[in-house]
Every structure is written in C-alpha cells, then in structure tokens.
Write an enzyme that holds these catalytic residues in place. Structure first.
Site, PDB file in Angstrom:
ATOM      1  N   SER A 125       0.850  -1.191   0.000  1.00 60.69           N
ATOM      2  CA  SER A 125       0.000   0.000   0.000  1.00 60.69           C
ATOM      3  C   SER A 125       0.889   1.246   0.000  1.00 60.69           C
ATOM      4  CB  SER A 125      -0.962  -0.042   1.181  1.00 60.69           C
ATOM      5  OG  SER A 125      -1.963   0.936   1.055  1.00 60.69           O
TER       6      SER A 125
ATOM      7  N   ASP B 101      -8.673  -3.813  -6.667  1.00 61.46           N
ATOM      8  CA  ASP B 101      -8.274  -2.947  -5.565  1.00 61.46           C
ATOM      9  C   ASP B 101      -9.003  -1.603  -5.646  1.00 61.46           C
ATOM     10  OD1 ASP B 101      -6.975  -1.399  -3.650  1.00 61.46           O
ATOM     11  OD2 ASP B 101      -5.016  -2.272  -4.078  1.00 61.46           O
TER      12      ASP B 101
ATOM     13  N   HIS C 108      -7.442  -4.958  -2.115  1.00 66.02           N
ATOM     14  CA  HIS C 108      -6.290  -4.249  -1.570  1.00 66.02           C
ATOM     15  C   HIS C 108      -5.525  -5.175  -0.628  1.00 66.02           C
ATOM     16  CE1 HIS C 108      -3.915  -0.739  -0.810  1.00 66.02           C
ATOM     17  NE2 HIS C 108      -4.112  -0.823   0.500  1.00 66.02           N
TER      18      HIS C 108
END
Length: 438
Positions: free
Chosen positions: A296, A378, A410
């Site tokens: 991330s 995502d 994600h």
C-alpha cells in the site's frame, strides 16, 4: 457508545486519519450535538458512556502530543486526563456497572494493560505475557475481562482475567500449523539515526548469520506502526536465512502527534531518507545485501527508495503500492481522497510537487530487480498503479516480475493466493539476496 437508557448514541465524524469529532446523537429527534470542539487536529476514540449518562471515558490527544485516557463531562464538555502525555492510549472499555475501567497503552510497540476504578483512580497493574492486547470486553457482571493477546512468537489467542485479582488465563490455543513455537524468533526494538539526527524506532528480527541479507519491510498508512506482533511472513523469511527490519519512519503513529506529522505533504521525502539511513545502519553492522519491501503506502516507499537511492538496494518488492501520487488521488474513492489529502497534499494546491516525487517519473533510475504484486479489484490503490510501474521498468529494460491476482482487492486476503505469492516473493528474495536457507 450507547447511552445507558438507549436514548442517545455517541458517533464519530472523521475529517482526516488524525482528526475527528464525537457527537451525541439524540435517537428521538435526530439532533446531533458536538462534544469535542477543538482547534487544529485531534483524535477522539473509544468512547464509553458512564451508567448515569453524564460522562464519557475516552482516549484523545486534543491537548498534548500523545493520546491520553480522559473523562469528558457531557454537560460542561470539560476534559480531565487520567494518564500522562508520554504514551498512546489505544483502547478503553468500561464495565457495564461502571465500577471498573480498562485501557491499553502502546509503549514502544508493546501493550500495557491498565485498570482504573469507576472514579478514575489507578489500580494495580496486572501481570501478562509480553505482547499486544486488544478487543477488551467485560463480562456482564464486571467480574471478568476478556481480551486478545498476540506477540512475536505467539499468534493471537483469547484470554480472560478474573477481577479484581487480575489472574489471567488463556482460553484458546491457535494452531501454528505444526510449526514448533520454539522455532519463532523474538525481535529487538531498536533505534537508528537518520539524516537530521532523528532517532528512528524499528523492530529488528536479527538473523543468525551476522552478515546475512536483510529485508527492510515498510508499513503502509503512513499513519501506522510496525509492532512486535505475530508476523508469519517475517518468520518465514527468517527461516530462509534473511533478517527483517521493520522501521517506523517519521510519519508513523505510536510516538506522538509531532512525530506523525514529520512527513506531511512537502516533508514526504524525509521519510524516504529514513529508509536510506536504515540501509546505512544495517551496512555498518555487516549486512551488505539489503532489500526493501512494503504494501500500500509502503509500496510507494519501496518505489521511492529504489528511485531516490538506487545503489542501496539489492531488490524491491512492491505489494499493492502507489507509483503515481497524482493518478492515485484521481482514481481512489472520493471518500478516501478527502481523508488522504491532509497527509499527501491536494491535487489543486500540490499537484506539481506530487508529480515531482512520484516514482513513476523516475522509473529509469530503478536498477535493482523488482517484484510487483497487485489485486485487480483494488478500490484503494487501483491496479493501474502497478501496471504503470511495470510498463515503465520493462520499457527501460529493467528486471521486473508481476503477480496480478484477478480475485483480490487491496492486499492478499485469500489463502490460495497467499500460498502462491509469498513463496514466489521468498524465492525472488533468495535469488537476489543470496540468503543461505536453513
């Protein structure tokens, strides 16, 4: 938290990841009354209404650097603090009868469990194994407290504590899939100096070989913290001969409000310098081969490290990471854009700066082998971020592998995908770091 008679509810409204307010929502007429007026940024969390409905126990950093346990008078809105301004209080739980209050406090990544009586007076600290405590819940009669406990060598389990003598008992025994718990390694909590003298805290799982390669694993957020929790991937890498360093670069939580804001907007790249100095610190200790890995926002940090300091890294692993801060803000959900702009900057006011620091525009500097992992669905960091960086590195003749999972969002949530991805990541690191497995 609910009012004792069910007539009102305490609700939160978030302005950013580090700023929110609490309201008293009247369930009969729908009127919301602000309880937490403040200037600047402040967090208010874990509210608990007292049985008489007149006060709240909660955690807040409104008047200090750290999140403290406090008592809020609902009539006057006066706050009284019950813990010092030195460590973050994370979770607060009041017994149903209001006689006991429990709170967890983050001390260098580990948890302290604190008890108070219903008047806010401190009670003796209980004895617990070292770890991270969460999920506090009193029994209906207030005679027991249940919680989860996890540590670097123990995966999460449910515990219960008899009150008031504080005798703790483990209720569950989570499986380690046949792996002997004694094989799991404990870390050291360390600090290393950065470019400006700042001491950066980190969790260091040291390899048995003092010259072994090390994976610098960067957390996401960036308002987050790497803590000495149970980390299967970390233990897996240790078993393959790698050390693992988890730095809490400037911008991380757990070290005070001031530390969290040290990477805001135009200070973004100072946190990348912290990563470079992690590599310097490791190099001084004999670790020549160093990789950088993260997911991330941590994936952005990986790509930024590889483009800003290409000579420091032997490999990089970017998992659901941001390659272009402009396209990320353009394509992420609108609610997330509003929450992220106080941290990253806005497209309107900071667009040129965001373009200037985005790794996608410096991809020609990436010389270390790179692996990119992403989920096609995502919603937070759209898959276009991965596709951009993979395409650019390939155009430049770089060494890049790409794992795209059609049924992921994600991160890697599905066991089958984790069992596919992490052995491939480990093999990639083995190849380019030269760890001696076993």
């Amino acid at each position: 938290g609910w009012g004792p008679d069910g007539s009102f509810l305490i609700v939160a409204r978030h302005h950013s990841n580090t700023d929110n307010d609490l309201y008293r929502l009247d369930l009969e007429n729908g009127e919301a009354t602000l309880l937490t007026p403040h200037e600047g940024e402040a967090r208010f969390r874990s509210p608990n209404v007292t049985p008489d409905g007149g006060r709240l126990f909660l955690a807040t950093d409104r008047d200090g650097d750290f999140v403290r346990l406090a008592r809020l008078d609902l009539a006057t809105l006066d706050l009284q603090y019950l813990t010092p301004d030195d460590h973050d209080v994370e979770e607060v739980e009041l017994s149903r009868n209001g006689r006991l209050l429990a709170a967890t406090r983050n001390v260098g990544g580990y948890s302290d469990l604190l008890f108070f009586n219903g008047r806010g007076g401190r009670m003796p600290d209980p004895e617990l194994p070292r770890g991270i405590v969460g999920g506090l819940a009193f029994s209906p009669d207030g005679g027991h407290l249940a919680f989860t406990l996890v540590g670097p060598t123990r995966n999460p389990d449910v515990w219960t504590m008899r009150l008031p003598d504080g005798e703790a008992r483990r209720l569950t025994r989570s499986s380690t899939a046949g792996i002997p718990p004694k094989s799991f390694r404990e870390p050291r909590v360390v600090r290393y100096p950065s470019f400006d003298g700042l001491e950066v805290p980190a969790v260091f799982y040291e390899p048995e070989d003092p010259e072994a390669p090390v994976v610098v694993n960067v957390h996401g957020g960036p308002e987050s913290q790497s803590r000495p929790s149970f980390a299967p991937v970390t233990q897996y890498l240790l078993g393959r001969g790698h050390g693992v360093l988890l730095p809490n670069v400037r911008g991380s939580t757990g070290y005070g409000k001031g530390y969290t804001h040290l990477d805001d907007v135009r200070l973004r790249m100072d946190s990348v310098k912290d990563l470079a100095h992690a590599a310097y610190w490791l190099g001084e200790r004999g670790h020549e081969k160093i990789a950088v890995m993260g997911g991330s926002y941590g994936g952005f940090m990986v790509l930024a490290a590889l483009t800003e300091y290409p000579d420091l890294w032997s490999a990089g692993v970017d998992i659901v990471g941001i390659a272009n801060l402009v396209t990320f803000l353009e394509n992420t959900g609108s609610y997330r854009r509003k929450l992220r702009e106080p941290e990253y900057g806005s497209l309107e006011e900071d667009g040129d700066f965001l373009r200037s620091i985005s790794p996608i525009h410096k991809a020609d500097r990436i010389t270390a082998p790179l692996m990119v992992v992403h989920g096609k669905n995502d919603p937070r960091v759209p898959v276009g971020e991965a596709e951009q960086i993979v395409e650019k590195v390939r155009e430049n003749g770089g060494n890049v592998g790409y794992l795209l999972y059609e049924d992921e969002g994600h991160g890697l949530a599905k066991l089958a995908n984790r069992l596919d991805a992490y052995p491939k990541i480990a093999a990639f690191l083995d190849e380019h770091l030269g760890a001696r497995v076993g």
